[in-house]
Design a protein around this motif. Structure first.
Motif, PDB file in Angstrom:
ATOM      1  N   ALA A  25       1.108  -1.314  -0.502  1.00 39.03           N
ATOM      2  CA  ALA A  25       0.129  -0.042  -0.539  1.00 39.03           C
ATOM      3  C   ALA A  25       0.918   1.209  -0.118  1.00 39.03           C
ATOM      4  CB  ALA A  25      -0.480   0.255   1.263  1.00 39.03           C
ATOM      5  N   THR A  26       2.188   1.469   0.530  1.00 42.47           N
ATOM      6  CA  THR A  26       3.073   2.391   0.688  1.00 42.47           C
ATOM      7  C   THR A  26       4.190   2.482   0.249  1.00 42.47           C
ATOM      8  OG1 THR A  26       3.673   1.780   3.117  1.00 42.47           O
ATOM      9  CG2 THR A  26       1.499   3.356   2.574  1.00 42.47           C
ATOM     10  N   TRP A  27       5.043   3.168  -0.457  1.00 42.87           N
ATOM     11  CA  TRP A  27       6.651   2.605  -0.881  1.00 42.87           C
ATOM     12  C   TRP A  27       7.208   2.115   0.170  1.00 42.87           C
ATOM     13  CZ3 TRP A  27       7.159   2.386  -5.337  1.00 42.87           C
ATOM     14  CH2 TRP A  27       6.909   3.104  -5.847  1.00 42.87           C
ATOM     15  N   GLU A  28       6.683   2.877   1.443  1.00 43.19           N
ATOM     16  CA  GLU A  28       7.617   1.557   3.117  1.00 43.19           C
ATOM     17  C   GLU A  28       6.825   0.834   3.584  1.00 43.19           C
ATOM     18  OE1 GLU A  28       8.357   3.009   8.137  1.00 43.19           O
ATOM     19  OE2 GLU A  28       5.907   3.953   6.905  1.00 43.19           O
ATOM     20  N   ALA A  29       6.039   0.238   2.590  1.00 51.28           N
ATOM     21  CA  ALA A  29       5.880  -1.505   3.093  1.00 51.28           C
ATOM     22  C   ALA A  29       6.521  -2.538   1.918  1.00 51.28           C
ATOM     23  CB  ALA A  29       4.304  -1.390   2.531  1.00 51.28           C
ATOM     24  N   LYS A  30       6.908  -1.116   0.949  1.00 49.56           N
ATOM     25  CA  LYS A  30       7.469  -1.814  -0.245  1.00 49.56           C
ATOM     26  C   LYS A  30       9.481  -2.601  -0.021  1.00 49.56           C
ATOM     27  CE  LYS A  30       4.662  -1.410  -3.996  1.00 49.56           C
ATOM     28  NZ  LYS A  30       4.235  -0.359  -5.649  1.00 49.56           N
ATOM     29  N   ALA A  31       9.475  -1.257   0.657  1.00 54.08           N
ATOM     30  CA  ALA A  31      10.507  -1.207   1.110  1.00 54.08           C
ATOM     31  C   ALA A  31      11.350  -2.075   2.428  1.00 54.08           C
ATOM     32  CB  ALA A  31      11.271   0.387   1.405  1.00 54.08           C
ATOM     33  N   ASN A  32      10.354  -1.721   2.881  1.00 52.93           N
ATOM     34  CA  ASN A  32      10.593  -3.087   3.739  1.00 52.93           C
ATOM     35  C   ASN A  32      10.591  -4.446   4.033  1.00 52.93           C
ATOM     36  OD1 ASN A  32      11.101  -0.985   5.791  1.00 52.93           O
ATOM     37  ND2 ASN A  32       9.595  -1.021   6.795  1.00 52.93           N
ATOM     38  N   ALA A  33      10.142  -4.547   2.621  1.00 52.06           N
ATOM     39  CA  ALA A  33       9.360  -5.942   2.392  1.00 52.06           C
ATOM     40  C   ALA A  33      10.943  -6.002   1.258  1.00 52.06           C
ATOM     41  CB  ALA A  33       8.327  -6.451   1.168  1.00 52.06           C
ATOM     42  N   ALA A  34      11.058  -5.828   0.691  1.00 51.24           N
ATOM     43  CA  ALA A  34      12.701  -5.879   0.285  1.00 51.24           C
ATOM     44  C   ALA A  34      13.962  -5.822   1.354  1.00 51.24           C
ATOM     45  CB  ALA A  34      13.396  -4.280  -1.568  1.00 51.24           C
ATOM     46  N   ALA A  35      14.131  -5.073   2.210  1.00 49.10           N
ATOM     47  CA  ALA A  35      14.865  -5.385   3.513  1.00 49.10           C
ATOM     48  C   ALA A  35      14.586  -7.002   3.760  1.00 49.10           C
ATOM     49  CB  ALA A  35      14.991  -4.369   4.130  1.00 49.10           C
ATOM     50  N   THR A  36      13.194  -7.191   4.223  1.00 52.00           N
ATOM     51  CA  THR A  36      13.380  -8.042   4.789  1.00 52.00           C
ATOM     52  C   THR A  36      14.008  -9.419   3.324  1.00 52.00           C
ATOM     53  OG1 THR A  36      11.365  -7.652   5.654  1.00 52.00           O
ATOM     54  CG2 THR A  36      11.541  -9.883   5.433  1.00 52.00           C
ATOM     55  N   LEU A  37      13.831  -9.289   2.005  1.00 47.12           N
ATOM     56  CA  LEU A  37      14.642 -10.563   1.535  1.00 47.12           C
ATOM     57  C   LEU A  37      15.850 -10.253   1.504  1.00 47.12           C
ATOM     58  CD1 LEU A  37      11.848  -9.925  -1.832  1.00 47.12           C
ATOM     59  CD2 LEU A  37      11.719 -11.297  -0.277  1.00 47.12           C
ATOM     60  N   PHE A  38      16.127  -8.879   1.652  1.00 46.18           N
ATOM     61  CA  PHE A  38      17.724  -8.701   1.648  1.00 46.18           C
ATOM     62  C   PHE A  38      18.332  -9.828   2.902  1.00 46.18           C
ATOM     63  CE2 PHE A  38      21.238  -6.446   4.216  1.00 46.18           C
ATOM     64  CZ  PHE A  38      22.114  -6.567   3.429  1.00 46.18           C
ATOM     65  N   SER A  39      18.083  -9.899   4.068  1.00 47.35           N
ATOM     66  CA  SER A  39      17.840 -10.200   5.085  1.00 47.35           C
ATOM     67  C   SER A  39      17.987 -11.511   4.866  1.00 47.35           C
ATOM     68  CB  SER A  39      16.944  -9.973   6.277  1.00 47.35           C
ATOM     69  OG  SER A  39      16.984 -10.929   7.890  1.00 47.35           O
ATOM     70  N   LEU A  40      16.658 -12.392   4.590  1.00 51.47           N
ATOM     71  CA  LEU A  40      16.627 -13.849   4.378  1.00 51.47           C
ATOM     72  C   LEU A  40      17.535 -14.392   3.679  1.00 51.47           C
ATOM     73  CD1 LEU A  40      12.945 -14.059   3.840  1.00 51.47           C
ATOM     74  CD2 LEU A  40      14.440 -14.644   5.801  1.00 51.47           C
ATOM     75  N   ALA A  41      17.888 -14.138   2.509  1.00 49.52           N
ATOM     76  CA  ALA A  41      18.942 -14.001   1.391  1.00 49.52           C
ATOM     77  C   ALA A  41      20.385 -13.584   2.159  1.00 49.52           C
ATOM     78  CB  ALA A  41      19.391 -13.197   0.439  1.00 49.52           C
ATOM     79  N   GLY A  42      20.601 -14.057   3.511  1.00 55.17           N
ATOM     80  CA  GLY A  42      21.691 -14.073   4.225  1.00 55.17           C
ATOM     81  C   GLY A  42      22.293 -15.050   3.943  1.00 55.17           C
ATOM     82  N   VAL A  43      21.436 -16.157   4.029  1.00 57.05           N
ATOM     83  CA  VAL A  43      21.776 -17.748   3.385  1.00 57.05           C
ATOM     84  C   VAL A  43      21.775 -18.241   1.852  1.00 57.05           C
ATOM     85  CG1 VAL A  43      20.580 -20.382   4.769  1.00 57.05           C
ATOM     86  CG2 VAL A  43      20.413 -18.044   5.985  1.00 57.05           C
ATOM     87  N   SER A  44      22.833 -18.383   2.142  1.00 56.66           N
ATOM     88  CA  SER A  44      23.299 -18.753   1.113  1.00 56.66           C
ATOM     89  C   SER A  44      22.241 -19.776  -0.121  1.00 56.66           C
ATOM     90  CB  SER A  44      24.740 -19.665   0.307  1.00 56.66           C
ATOM     91  OG  SER A  44      24.938 -19.702  -0.162  1.00 56.66           O
ATOM     92  N   ALA A  45      21.525 -20.860   0.930  1.00 57.81           N
ATOM     93  CA  ALA A  45      20.556 -21.501   0.410  1.00 57.81           C
ATOM     94  C   ALA A  45      19.803 -20.748  -0.382  1.00 57.81           C
ATOM     95  CB  ALA A  45      20.315 -23.140   0.931  1.00 57.81           C
ATOM     96  N   TYR A  46      18.688 -19.840   0.786  1.00 56.98           N
ATOM     97  CA  TYR A  46      17.525 -19.053   0.401  1.00 56.98           C
ATOM     98  C   TYR A  46      18.071 -18.185  -0.844  1.00 56.98           C
ATOM     99  CZ  TYR A  46      16.488 -21.316   4.568  1.00 56.98           C
ATOM    100  OH  TYR A  46      16.225 -21.775   5.687  1.00 56.98           O
ATOM    101  N   LYS A  47      19.229 -17.917  -1.140  1.00 61.69           N
ATOM    102  CA  LYS A  47      19.698 -16.548  -2.197  1.00 61.69           C
ATOM    103  C   LYS A  47      19.215 -17.212  -3.501  1.00 61.69           C
ATOM    104  CE  LYS A  47      23.401 -13.891  -1.258  1.00 61.69           C
ATOM    105  NZ  LYS A  47      24.014 -14.867   0.189  1.00 61.69           N
ATOM    106  N   ARG A  48      19.646 -18.993  -3.587  1.00 65.68           N
ATOM    107  CA  ARG A  48      19.145 -19.886  -4.923  1.00 65.68           C
ATOM    108  C   ARG A  48      17.749 -19.819  -4.875  1.00 65.68           C
ATOM    109  NH1 ARG A  48      24.178 -22.153  -3.110  1.00 65.68           N
ATOM    110  NH2 ARG A  48      22.833 -23.866  -2.038  1.00 65.68           N
TER     111      ARG A  48
END
Length: 677
Positions: free
Chosen positions: A467-490
């Motif tokens: 609904a907002t850019w802030e929500a989208k940005a925090n979703a992107a940041a969440t994906l960045f955090s989850l991608a900290g695990v190598s298997a999750y990157k793929r």
């Protein structure tokens, strides 16, 4: 038995009472007496402490009022004082300064912390009274030609000081026992009785939720001021008690509505201050408290990069380069700039020591138990009709520390939060996705989030349709955090909606949202199989459009794409050659270095046609020479490689380049080229 000052907990800042102050400079008799009058009047005008130590503070304030009357009479009848009188006045001035400092420190301090330290602080009041008594005993009153009334006041004051003893109000002592009994009960998982909590915090003078929030802030300041771990743990227990009480007595906080401006910032801990980009940690985007430099030359907040390295990563989060070593070098120059900026903005700044992470309080059993009870209370509240306030509290709690993150996840909050990701309420959606973001900081929670049914897809939907850019940005940041695990990157890279969602956000979002998207793309692009999908989704065009507002992040993305991608990535980046050359001329050191590295990779993979395009940039050789001489070590090496490519191309020697690469067809403005097989 009297408590000595040695039992005061060690502190980084000034303790409640200043043990010694420098003697005041020599001044004339009249100025000295006037200074004492002003000091005594200033103390007289101070309000006695409320609720705790009231009688102790009221006693010294009354004594100051008596002294003010005496000094006022001395000032009206000036005489030349003897040397012994001058020495007494100077000593009294120091005592006055210490009295004022003690009352001010007590007024600013946490009430709960004062309550636990009440014997020590009452001893400080008594010590000052004893020092004042000593000065009054040797004061040559007969030399002053005072009126009988003034002399009687001094006699009265001497008697009061000499008869004074250390005093702890029985009500204060009983209140302290109630607090310590409540904390001790927590060790045995005994839930505090709500009526007792009301009684304790009413007696302490906390009438509402706002006053408890203020007390939490004071306790957090107190935690940072302590040096020994036992005192840190005590303060941490008190914070847990106040947070739990605030939640139980007054319910979840009502979150503020999102600001109308589209360019949101994820963190609000520094109010609405416009934090310079160089002062933000590239990982958390928060103000850096302890900036450190890694082997690639990038600067991060120590706590964030420590967590990154401890999670098993051996690359620089921003550039993707492999770290030659994991030594963290304090960036003291940047820290000093941050401190000065915080002072100018009137923002508190916790001056951690070089230990960084070690400066945070060690979780104690009582604090953990308070957190667990608070989390269970909030989870139960989620079933109510209005969940936004509860989710907001969970969001704030998840940001506080790793213990809270573990407790929230273990209590089963993640599946409950997932259903709010699709909420039509912008505020509730933001709070839900940001809570998941904060929870993902804990490594174990990454797995919990990825394995929770609907959690990942919910975050992806917020990224695409938030609904907002802030929500989208925090979703992107969440994906960045989850991608900290190598298997999750793929795993994340295989999802088309993730790739397209991040690229679209990097293209269309406001600056802060673009930055989150680019950083997430950079992290996912560390996996070679993801690069082609990003190229197809238009990541190169998105990075090109961000060159002006986010040059460092945009160039780092292009460098990663070109380095790990094939000829298709080089072809897509062909139109950026001139822009990369401009960044080598005008960008910051890290940007120039990354731009040069990108051009080297393109020349190596793309062959003589790309070198010719580089050579066509006006003044490019001068730019390269300047970078060789004044750039970073890595930047100088990359610039030297570029110069070698240019020299070989100018000499017509393309044999070596051709041996390294496949030939490509040079693109024209009207067509896209493909590799020649």
């Amino acid at each position: 038995m009297a408590v000595t000052l040695e039992v005061f907990p060690a502190r980084k800042r000034r303790p409640f009472v200043v043990g010694s102050l420098d003697s005041p400079p020599k001044i004339s008799d009249t100025k000295l007496v006037r200074s004492l009058l002003l000091a005594s009047q200033e103390i007289s005008s101070m309000q006695p402490l409320r609720f705790i130590l009231r009688r102790n503070s009221l006693s010294v304030i009354r004594k100051a009022k008596i002294l003010a009357t005496v000094f006022d009479e001395l000032l009206r009848s000036p005489i030349t004082y003897s040397q012994s009188a001058q020495l007494c006045f100077e000593e009294m001035q120091i005592v006055m300064q210490r009295i004022k400092t003690l009352i001010e420190d007590c007024s600013r301090s946490s009430k709960l912390w004062l309550l636990l330290q009440i014997e020590n602080v009452s001893f400080s009041f008594q010590e000052l009274t004893t020092d004042l008594s000593t000065v009054l005993d040797i004061l040559p009153v007969n030399d002053f030609n005072l009126s009988d009334d003034a002399e009687d006041l001094i006699v009265l004051l001497r008697k009061q000081c000499s008869n004074s003893i250390q005093f702890v109000d029985p009500r204060d002592d009983a209140l302290r026992r109630k607090v310590t009994d409540t904390i001790d009960g927590i060790k045995h998982r005994t839930t505090p009785d709500q009526s007792k909590l009301i009684e304790i915090f009413t007696d302490l003078g906390f009438p509402d939720s706002a006053s408890l929030n203020d007390e939490i802030q004071r306790l957090e300041d107190e935690t940072h001021d302590q040096i020994d771990e036992r005192s840190k743990s005590s303060a941490s227990s008190l914070i847990g008690l106040v947070r739990y009480t605030n939640c139980v007595l007054y319910g979840p906080s009502t979150p503020s509505p999102p600001p109308p401006h589209p360019d949101f910032r994820r963190y609000k801990s520094l109010s609405d201050a416009n934090i310079p980009a160089d002062f933000r940690c590239p990982i958390t985007l928060e103000l850096m408290r302890e900036p450190v430099v890694v082997s690639t030359g990038q600067t991060y907040d120590r706590e964030s990069i420590d967590l990154w390295i401890q999670s098993g990563h051996n690359t620089c989060p921003k550039t993707g380069q492999v770290l030659k070593h994991t030594n963290l070098i304090p960036n003291r120059a940047l820290k000093n700039l941050i401190v000065m900026w915080c002072r100018d903005q009137k923002i508190p700044f916790e001056l951690y020591g070089d230990g960084g992470v070690g400066s945070s309080p060690i979780p104690c059993k009582e604090a953990e138990e308070f957190t667990r009870m608070m989390v269970l209370f909030l989870i139960d509240k989620l079933s109510e009709a209005e969940p936004n306030g509860v989710v907001f509290e969970l969001r704030a709690l998840a940001k506080s520390d790793s213990v809270a993150r573990a407790c929230i996840a273990e209590a089963g909050a993640i599946p409950k939060l997932v259903r709010y990701l699709g909420s039509k309420s912008p505020s509730l959606q933001i709070n839900a996705v940001t809570t998941i973001l904060n929870l993902s900081i804990l490594e174990l929670n990454k797995t919990r989030i990825m394995e929770t049914n609907g959690a990942l897809n919910g975050v992806i939907e917020v990224l695409r349709f938030g609904a907002t850019w802030e929500a989208k940005a925090n979703a992107a940041a969440t994906l960045f955090s989850l991608a900290g695990v190598s298997a999750y990157k793929r795993r994340l890279g295989r999802k088309t909606h993730v790739v397209n969602g991040l690229v679209d956000l990097a293209k269309m979002g406001p600056t802060s949202s673009k930055k989150d998207a680019l950083v997430a793309i950079l992290n996912l692009a560390a996996e070679r199989e993801n690069v082609g999908k990003f190229v197809e989704a238009g990541v190169v065009e998105a990075a090109r459009d961000a060159f002006r507002e986010l040059p460092e992040e945009a160039v780092a993305v292009v460098e990663a794409i070109v380095r790990r991608g094939g000829l298709m990535a080089v072809s897509a980046a062909f139109g950026l050659i001139k822009l990369l050359g401009e960044l080598m001329r005008e960008g910051a050191d890290t940007t120039r270095e990354s731009a040069a590295a990108t051009l080297v990779t393109m020349c190596r993979k793309g062959g003589s046609e790309l070198v010719a395009e580089l050579a066509a940039i006006p003044g490019i050789e001068r730019v390269i020479w300047e970078m060789i001489g004044t750039g970073t070590a890595r930047g100088g090496r990359k610039a030297a490689s570029l110069m070698r490519y240019l020299r070989r191309w100018a000499a017509g020697d393309t044999h070596e380049t051709a041996a390294e690469t496949q030939s490509i067809v040079v693109p024209t403005p009207n067509r896209i080229f493909n590799p020649v097989l």
